[in-house]
Structures are given as C-alpha cells and as structure tokens.
Scaffold this motif. Structure first.
Motif, PDB file in Angstrom:
ATOM      1  N   UNK A  45      47.473  28.587  47.940  1.00  0.00           N
ATOM      2  CA  UNK A  45      48.080  28.745  49.252  1.00  0.00           C
ATOM      3  C   UNK A  45      47.854  30.161  49.785  1.00  0.00           C
ATOM      4  N   UNK A  46      47.374  30.253  51.036  1.00  0.00           N
ATOM      5  CA  UNK A  46      47.138  31.551  51.672  1.00  0.00           C
ATOM      6  C   UNK A  46      48.178  31.794  52.749  1.00  0.00           C
ATOM      7  N   UNK A  47      48.810  32.951  52.730  1.00  0.00           N
ATOM      8  CA  UNK A  47      49.769  33.298  53.764  1.00  0.00           C
ATOM      9  C   UNK A  47      49.064  33.700  55.051  1.00  0.00           C
ATOM     10  N   UNK A  48      49.821  33.799  56.131  1.00  0.00           N
ATOM     11  CA  UNK A  48      49.247  34.222  57.404  1.00  0.00           C
ATOM     12  C   UNK A  48      48.577  35.589  57.260  1.00  0.00           C
ATOM     13  N   UNK A  49      47.362  35.680  57.782  1.00  0.00           N
ATOM     14  CA  UNK A  49      46.580  36.924  57.812  1.00  0.00           C
ATOM     15  C   UNK A  49      46.270  37.488  56.424  1.00  0.00           C
ATOM     16  N   UNK A  50      46.432  36.672  55.385  1.00  0.00           N
ATOM     17  CA  UNK A  50      46.042  37.132  54.047  1.00  0.00           C
ATOM     18  C   UNK A  50      44.534  36.981  53.886  1.00  0.00           C
ATOM     19  N   UNK A  51      43.975  37.730  52.965  1.00  0.00           N
ATOM     20  CA  UNK A  51      42.525  37.760  52.787  1.00  0.00           C
ATOM     21  C   UNK A  51      42.162  37.457  51.340  1.00  0.00           C
ATOM     22  N   UNK A  52      41.250  36.519  51.152  1.00  0.00           N
ATOM     23  CA  UNK A  52      40.727  36.205  49.829  1.00  0.00           C
ATOM     24  C   UNK A  52      39.347  36.827  49.709  1.00  0.00           C
ATOM     25  N   UNK A  53      39.166  37.690  48.717  1.00  0.00           N
ATOM     26  CA  UNK A  53      37.903  38.398  48.521  1.00  0.00           C
ATOM     27  C   UNK A  53      37.090  37.725  47.412  1.00  0.00           C
ATOM     28  N   UNK A  54      35.812  37.512  47.711  1.00  0.00           N
ATOM     29  CA  UNK A  54      34.901  36.853  46.774  1.00  0.00           C
ATOM     30  C   UNK A  54      33.646  37.704  46.640  1.00  0.00           C
ATOM     31  N   UNK A  55      33.246  37.986  45.416  1.00  0.00           N
ATOM     32  CA  UNK A  55      32.009  38.715  45.167  1.00  0.00           C
ATOM     33  C   UNK A  55      30.873  37.718  44.948  1.00  0.00           C
ATOM     34  N   UNK A  56      29.709  38.029  45.497  1.00  0.00           N
ATOM     35  CA  UNK A  56      28.526  37.179  45.323  1.00  0.00           C
ATOM     36  C   UNK A  56      27.442  38.018  44.660  1.00  0.00           C
ATOM     37  N   UNK A  57      27.010  37.604  43.468  1.00  0.00           N
ATOM     38  CA  UNK A  57      26.015  38.406  42.745  1.00  0.00           C
ATOM     39  C   UNK A  57      24.594  38.103  43.234  1.00  0.00           C
TER      40      UNK A  57
END
Length: 228
Positions: free
Chosen positions: A191-203
C-alpha cells in the motif's frame, strides 16, 4: 485366536509397530518439507524498507544509484479531493489544496536529489497531472498505461527506463502495487500513501530491485541529514 493371545504375540504385534513407525516417519517428512517450503517462500519475499531511516537510506544505495541515473521512482498522486474533507484545489476530480502543498514538498526533495536528465511521465488522470505539476513545476507528458494499472504495468515501466536517466512516474496506488507484486512484496507492504515514492534501482542488465519507500513528510529532513 483369543484376543488376549493377540496382545502378547510378538509375531502379530510387529506389523502394527512397523505401520505406526512408517506413519510417524511420513508425518515427520511432510512437516520437514512444509518447513522447507515456508522458509524458501519467505526467503524470496522482498520487504520495502522505510527510507526515512538514515541507516536504511544509506544501506539502500539510493543516493549513488540516483547520481548514476539508475532509478525509477513511482510516486502516488497527492490527496484526492473526492475522498478527503479538506478544500479542493479547484476541480473536484483533482487533488486537495493540502495535497498540492504536499506535492510541492516532494518536488523540493526531488530537486535536492537532482532532476537534470530525468524522464518525467504522468498518468492522464487530473489528480496525477496536478500532482506532477506541483512536484515538478511544469506540465508533464501523460501516457495512458500509467492509469491502467494492469498486469503489463511493470514491463511498461521498465521499457521506458533509459540507461543513465532516472525515470519519474506519477501514477496510482494500483499501478505501484502491480510493480511491487511482481517483485514479490508481501500484500501488507504494497500500500502506497498519498504522494509517497517507491524507489527502484535498475542495473545494467535491466534487472529491477526495490530500494525502499519515502513518505511525503520525511523528504526534507532525511535529505538534509544526508548532506544533499
């Protein structure tokens, strides 16, 4: 044969003991396999760390990956007007006034990370376009796949990640959920809150790895302490 004789006859009791022994062994093997399976399942789960924790931020490698242009950040739109008590920014299908201010704070955090060379995309929904505008201070290109939030979403996101360029996606909780689901994140953590950011690294091989989540209230404090 009289029943009392059966109880004291070793030749008749032996098969029963063997059957009980086989049943016990089978049960033990079944339990062991179940434990191994559960351990394997747990080992493959991805847990989303809270990047407001300075140690977790440091351990995640986000700051270095961002400098290398190796990050996708998926940001959920700010507080929507049709499900909040606060005043609307303007259109009732958009975000609240409070949501626009939260989006500005997220934008300040992203500016501290650095947006030079980043690719910026938004869902065409009004609430996401408004959020993107307040985060980035400009109109952002919209693409339909960022609002569909269906099974192909993770592949769509990865396909738009250019080497050496961070990718900022302003989207919806359901879309972020699809990405996290593909990365084997347990349901209770997606679950993501309002204006939250999920960071993903791509190799370099195009493999994604979730670095963690930053919630809107934590941006400025954490980045300031990290020397940004």
């Amino acid at each position: 044969m009289h029943p009392s004789n059966t109880l004291h006859n070793p030749a008749l009791l032996a098969p029963r003991k063997r059957r009980r022994s086989r049943t016990t062994i089978s049960a033990a093997i079944g339990l062991l396999l179940a434990l191994v399976g559960a351990s394997t399942w747990l080992a493959t789960r991805t847990h989303i760390v809270n990047l407001s924790n300075e140690q977790q931020l440091s351990d995640s490698g986000l700051l270095q990956d961002w400098k290398e242009g190796a990050v996708i950040v998926m940001i959920r739109h700010a507080e929507r007007c049709d499900s909040a008590p606060g005043p609307c920014l303007d259109d009732p299908t958009g975000i609240t006034l409070s949501g626009s201010q939260a989006a500005q704070r997220v934008g300040q955090g992203l500016q501290q990370l650095g947006l030079a060379g980043a690719d910026l995309l938004s869902s065409p929904k009004l609430r996401t376009r408004q959020t993107a505008h307040f985060i980035l201070g400009q109109a952002v290109t919209s693409e339909d796949w960022l609002e569909r939030c269906d099974h192909p979403f993770p592949a769509e996101a990865m396909a738009r990640k250019r080497p050496g360029h961070n990718l900022v996606l302003v989207t919806h909780n359901g879309c972020i959920d699809h990405f996290a689901r593909q990365q084997h994140v347990p349901g209770g953590e997606r679950e993501s809150g309002y204006a939250s950011a999920l960071f993903v690294s791509v190799d370099g091989n195009g493999k994604a790895r979730i670095l963690g989540r930053m919630n809107e209230p934590d941006w400025q404090r954490v980045l300031a302490s990290a020397g940004q």
